[in-house]
Design an enzyme around this catalytic site. Structure first.
Site, PDB file in Angstrom:
ATOM      1  CG  ASP A  11      -8.291   3.846  -2.801  1.00  0.00           C
ATOM      2  OD1 ASP A  11      -7.246   3.200  -2.613  1.00  0.00           O
ATOM      3  OD2 ASP A  11      -9.391   3.313  -3.028  1.00  0.00           O
ATOM      4  CG  ASP A 132     -14.205  -1.936   3.143  1.00  0.00           C
ATOM      5  OD1 ASP A 132     -14.401  -0.726   3.331  1.00  0.00           O
ATOM      6  OD2 ASP A 132     -14.013  -2.436   2.016  1.00  0.00           O
TER       7      ASP A 132
HETATM    8  O1  0VR Z   1     -12.531   1.496   1.112  1.00  0.00           O
HETATM    9  C1  0VR Z   1     -12.384   2.399   1.969  1.00  0.00           C
HETATM   10  O2  0VR Z   1     -13.333   2.913   2.580  1.00  0.00           O
HETATM   11  C2  0VR Z   1     -11.012   2.934   2.279  1.00  0.00           C
HETATM   12  C3  0VR Z   1     -10.886   3.967   3.187  1.00  0.00           C
HETATM   13  C4  0VR Z   1      -9.626   4.481   3.488  1.00  0.00           C
HETATM   14  C5  0VR Z   1      -8.502   3.972   2.849  1.00  0.00           C
HETATM   15  C6  0VR Z   1      -8.602   2.915   1.937  1.00  0.00           C
HETATM   16  C7  0VR Z   1      -9.864   2.394   1.662  1.00  0.00           C
HETATM   17  N1  0VR Z   1     -10.036   1.343   0.777  1.00  0.00           N
HETATM   18  C8  0VR Z   1      -8.893   0.665   0.249  1.00  0.00           C
HETATM   19  C9  0VR Z   1      -9.034   0.560  -1.236  1.00  0.00           C
HETATM   20  O3  0VR Z   1     -10.189  -0.188  -1.550  1.00  0.00           O
HETATM   21  C10 0VR Z   1      -7.770  -0.027  -1.844  1.00  0.00           C
HETATM   22  O4  0VR Z   1      -7.724   0.467  -3.141  1.00  0.00           O
HETATM   23  C11 0VR Z   1      -7.794  -1.561  -1.927  1.00  0.00           C
HETATM   24  O5  0VR Z   1      -7.736  -2.059  -0.611  1.00  0.00           O
HETATM   25  C12 0VR Z   1      -6.617  -2.069  -2.750  1.00  0.00           C
HETATM   26  O6  0VR Z   1      -5.432  -1.591  -2.176  1.00  0.00           O
HETATM   27  P1  0VR Z   1      -4.008  -2.248  -2.535  1.00  0.00           P
HETATM   28  O7  0VR Z   1      -3.700  -3.227  -1.465  1.00  0.00           O
HETATM   29  O8  0VR Z   1      -3.068  -1.049  -2.506  1.00  0.00           O
HETATM   30  O9  0VR Z   1      -4.091  -2.874  -3.909  1.00  0.00           O
END
Ligand code: 0VR
Length: 255
Positions: A11, A132
């Site tokens: 990210d 998401d």
């Molecule tokens: O996807 C987004 O827009 C977004 C925005 C802000 C912060 C995080 C975001 N996405 C989260 C990422 O897709 C993240 O890499 C995944 O959820 C996997 O995270 P872990 O749970 O750390 O493996």
């Protein structure tokens, strides 16, 4: 059965060009350099990388494009790029910068036709729709704009529509589980994997090897993680050997 893919996710804070990580999409903190992490994961046997510009804004584009170019030329594995992709022109810049696949999220919800246009122009195999989702009662609601804006869309209904429009795969992130290391949202993954025939990538919550096994059993062909790998909690080769010992097909022929 095709091998499941282990996919580290970087990210990126598009302003600074660094890798960040939060919990439930909040409290982002810097965790490393994109090129260093990408090369490390490639060397350790990752099957693909996902790189998301989670601060996506117009003025930050040049910094993010520079990161994409450097990562794409530094690794030998496929790279999916997403974050703020709003048009075919945006996608074209990312493909020219070296993306193998482009992921669209908010723009696809706002204008679903974009999925069909991307698939027609670049092929379904290069078209990823990121979803998401947050659990609301017994259902899952789609959120857009980096998880900040709820929609009236049911995540399973949207997944089926995105597949019908030509998406080649779905990147399914649980906002509830993101960064918690408490495991993927298995019910979300099962609901979507049983409703579409295209591959889905599990994302959000992976915290130990067992979680990847559960994600594979829930029908995910891609198993994504960020925190787990960035914080060095497990190594990709150990994870693959663990999955192989439990009968999950993985790619081990690398060194
Ligand atoms: O996807 C987004 O827009 C977004 C925005 C802000 C912060 C995080 C975001 N996405 C989260 C990422 O897709 C993240 O890499 C995944 O959820 C996997 O995270 P872990 O749970 O750390 O493996």
């Amino acid at each position: 059965m095709t091998a499941v893919r282990i996919i580290p996710c970087l990210d990126i804070d598009g302003r600074k060009g660094v890798v960040v990580k939060g919990v439930n999409f909040q409290g982002l903190r810097e965790v490393g350099d994109p090129i260093e992490l990408a090369m490390k994961y490639d060397d350790e046997g990752a099957d693909e990388l996902v790189i998301l510009d989670i601060t996506a804004s117009i003025e930050d584009r040049p910094t993010f494009l520079k990161v994409v170019k450097e990562v794409a030329t530094s690794v030998s594995i496929p790279v999916t790029i997403g974050g703020g992709v709003r048009s075919l022109e945006d996608a074209d810049k990312l493909f020219k910068a070296g993306a193998d696949k482009v992921s669209i999220n908010t723009a696809a919800v706002k204008r679903p036709q974009l999925v069909e246009e991307l698939a027609r122009q670049y092929g379904s195999q290069s078209t990823v729709v990121a979803i998401d989702a947050k659990r609301i009662g017994s259902r899952y609601k789609v959120y857009i704009k980096s998880g900040g804006t709820p929609t009236d869309l049911d995540a399973v209904v949207w997944a089926v529509k995105a597949a019908d429009l030509g998406a080649g795969e779905l990147l399914v992130t649980s906002i509830d589980k993101d960064g918690t290391r408490s495991g993927y949202d298995i019910e979300l993954l099962r609901a979507i994997s049983s409703s579409v025939t295209i591959p889905i990538i599990a994302s959000g919550g992976a915290g130990e090897m067992r979680h990847f096994y559960e994600g594979a059993l829930a029908g995910a062909q891609g198993l994504l993680a960020a925190s787990l790998f960035h914080f060095g909690i497990i190594k990709i080769r150990e994870l693959k050997e663990y999955l192989a010992s439990r009968g999950v097909e993985v790619r081990l022929d690398y060194d």
